[in-house]
Design a protein around this motif. Structure first.
Motif, PDB file in Angstrom:
ATOM      1  N   ILE A 269       0.231   2.067  -8.060  1.00 43.49           N
ATOM      2  CA  ILE A 269       1.566   1.869  -7.476  1.00 43.49           C
ATOM      3  C   ILE A 269       1.735   0.464  -6.919  1.00 43.49           C
ATOM      4  CG2 ILE A 269       3.145   2.612  -5.652  1.00 43.49           C
ATOM      5  CD1 ILE A 269       2.167   5.459  -6.097  1.00 43.49           C
TER       6      ILE A 269
ATOM      7  N   GLY B 191      -7.975   1.292  -9.532  1.00 44.91           N
ATOM      8  CA  GLY B 191      -8.178   2.702  -9.259  1.00 44.91           C
ATOM      9  C   GLY B 191      -6.838   3.418  -9.231  1.00 44.91           C
ATOM     10  N   ILE B 192      -6.875   4.737  -9.110  1.00 44.31           N
ATOM     11  CA  ILE B 192      -5.641   5.521  -9.090  1.00 44.31           C
ATOM     12  C   ILE B 192      -4.716   5.061  -7.968  1.00 44.31           C
ATOM     13  CG2 ILE B 192      -4.659   7.830  -8.808  1.00 44.31           C
ATOM     14  CD1 ILE B 192      -6.074   7.412 -11.461  1.00 44.31           C
ATOM     15  N   GLY B 193      -5.290   4.769  -6.810  1.00 39.37           N
ATOM     16  CA  GLY B 193      -4.487   4.339  -5.666  1.00 39.37           C
ATOM     17  C   GLY B 193      -3.954   2.921  -5.793  1.00 39.37           C
ATOM     18  N   ASP B 194      -4.486   2.149  -6.747  1.00 38.53           N
ATOM     19  CA  ASP B 194      -4.041   0.766  -6.927  1.00 38.53           C
ATOM     20  C   ASP B 194      -2.869   0.636  -7.892  1.00 38.53           C
ATOM     21  OD1 ASP B 194      -6.153  -0.125  -5.279  1.00 38.53           O
ATOM     22  OD2 ASP B 194      -7.540  -0.075  -6.988  1.00 38.53           O
TER      23      ASP B 194
ATOM     24  N   SER C 248      -5.691   1.357 -16.824  1.00 38.78           N
ATOM     25  CA  SER C 248      -5.940   1.052 -15.409  1.00 38.78           C
ATOM     26  C   SER C 248      -7.395   0.655 -15.191  1.00 38.78           C
ATOM     27  CB  SER C 248      -5.592   2.259 -14.544  1.00 38.78           C
ATOM     28  OG  SER C 248      -4.227   2.599 -14.672  1.00 38.78           O
TER      29      SER C 248
END
Length: 484
Positions: free
Chosen positions: A211, A206-209, A200
């Motif tokens: 999904i 980022g973590i939120g990107d 990633s």
């Protein structure tokens, strides 16, 4: 990654594995080898079983298949949950009540000696083929990353693999298998998380990107309700997954040997339900990782796909070294743990079901078990070499297609015994059990021509079991004094 780093990583992992095997194998006897003396804590077994159903095939093939089938594998995973509930509340109480060492002992008491032997032989064939497919996958990965660059031939790779399996399972048996599965689960989860994070970051996500990136990739379709003829059709996948799970776990000595090591059937049920829910989450993580792998390969022009994708990305040198190390540890832990447990189950079933232990002394049974263990390992190695010559399909697809043919008769026999109160002609059971897979093969080869383009998927297992059930029913008679 260079071959030396990979060799040192594998050596360090196996030093730890051999320590676990030595600690768990001290003062072991036949009971601890076969059933762990039924003293294992359910939560230990549950955590171990998160990874026990996931071999190197799952580790490499599930991420690699998303380009072709998207998240369609989750349809099977939902079926797996339904299958686990059947195992927990139908099979587990039955097996504990009968105090079975080998689950195929049920067939002897319920149907007769021929049925018992037939079930044991079909398990032997099923597990030998399935375990060999799984080990084949780790062998070709190691050949690509280690042995090939060093000029070591494939057969030497296989020999080393088999010797390692023998070393850590020879004494400890199922007790060692459970604790090594515990380690395997931890390594696998850590590997998935770290590889997902590093890939990633390399993609600028980022973590939120993650999904949104997965959703927009075109590889995240999960449900298929539109075309009943297609292999990915939901009900084919769901019921195929359900009955595959029942056959490959609930009627498989390898998998049930772990569950039967719990202190009682209530603990075993807790273990199965808990592990099934957690396994579903892990499968979803594998699929997410698969999408990220394809996005990474596209961004950096890595010309690999399918089973070769994850190894190619993890060892490409474009990620931190720790990513490659964790991939190697995850792959090796998954593959060797699955191979070791299969080898232990094959030894148990062949010793108890085919050679027979009744009336023999502890020392005599130990000697039989040890010779059988070595023989099973050699047979597994030979099967891997044969599969290397013949293989032409995705490894995970090969495992489930083999299961459709070899576990079907076992499923049919157990279903007949549990669902009816009739006695079948015991001597005819081997004939029925061979005829059913042959009919399924004919159906699969001609399905598109005979059934308007219909293609069989994993539901072939259900048809195989149903044909076996019908055959046994046709030759049965009522009997009121059947055992409970």
């Amino acid at each position: 990654m260079n071959p030396l780093t990979i060799v040192l990583t594998i050596a360090a992992y196996f030093a730890f594995v051999l320590l676990i095997a030595w600690l768990s194998g001290r003062r072991s006897d036949n009971a601890s080898f076969f059933t762990g003396s039924r003293k294992q804590s359910w939560y230990v077994v549950a955590f171990a079983m998160i990874g026990s159903a996931m071999s190197g095939v799952t580790y490499v093939s599930v991420p690699g298949m998303v380009a072709v089938s998207g998240f369609g594998y989750m349809q099977m995973a939902l079926g797996f949950i339904a299958g686990q509930l059947v195992i927990a509340f139908v099979l587990i109480p039955l097996f504990y009540r009968m105090n079975l060492v080998s689950i195929y002992g049920y067939l002897e008491e319920r149907l007769g000696v021929s049925s018992y032997r037939t079930g044991a032989w079909f398990f032997f064939i099923s597990k030998m083929l399935g375990a060999s497919v799984r080990l084949y996958l780790v062998c070709i990965s190691l050949q690509l990353m280690v042995f090939g660059p060093l000029g070591v031939p494939f057969w030497v790779n296989v020999l080393i693999t088999i010797l390692i399996l023998l070393l850590y399972t020879f004494r400890g048996g199922v007790k060692a298998v459970i604790w090594i599965d515990f380690l395997k689960t931890a390594c696998m989860l850590l590997s998935i998380v770290l590889c997902t994070v590093f890939i990633s970051r390399a993609l600028g996500l980022g973590i939120g990107d993650i999904i949104p990136a997965v959703r927009d990739s075109g590889m995240s379709r999960m449900f298929h309700f539109d075309d009943p003829n297609h292999p990915q059709y939901f009900f084919k996948q769901f019921f195929g997954g359900m009955f595959t799970l029942i056959a490959m776990t609930g009627l498989d000595q390898d998998m049930m040997q772990r569950s039967l090591s719990c202190k009682n059937f209530r603990d075993s049920q807790k273990n199965i339900v808990t592990s099934s829910l957690l396994q579903t989450v892990v499968i979803l993580l594998f699929l997410v990782l698969g999408v990220l792998l394809y996005l990474f390969a596209g961004r950096f022009s890595i010309q690999s796909g399918g089973d070769e994708l994850f190894p190619a990305v993890a060892t490409s040198g474009m990620l931190p070294v720790i990513a490659g190390i964790m991939f190697i540890i995850g792959l090796v832990s998954c593959s060797f743990a699955a191979g070791g447990s299969a080898l232990t189950a094959l030894t148990t079933s062949f010793t108890v079901d085919i050679l027979g232990t009744a009336g023999k002394s502890e020392a005599r049974v130990r000697k039989m078990r040890e010779w059988t263990h070595v023989s099973m390992a050699l047979c597994m190695g030979l099967t891997i070499l044969i599969f290397n010559v013949l293989n032409s399909t995705s490894a995970i697809d090969a495992v489930y297609r083999l299961a459709s043919y070899t576990y079907g008769p076992i499923l049919g026999m157990f279903a007949f015994g549990i669902l009816t109160r009739r006695r079948t002609l015991d001597k005819a059971v081997p004939v029925v059990s061979i005829a059913a897979p042959l009919i399924c093969l004919i159906l699969q080869l001609n399905s598109e021509k005979w059934f308007g383009g219909y293609q069989f998927s994993y539901e072939l297992l259900i048809i195989n079991g149903l044909l076996t059930f019908i055959g046994l029913l046709a030759m049965s008679r009522k009997e009121n004094d059947l055992p409970d």
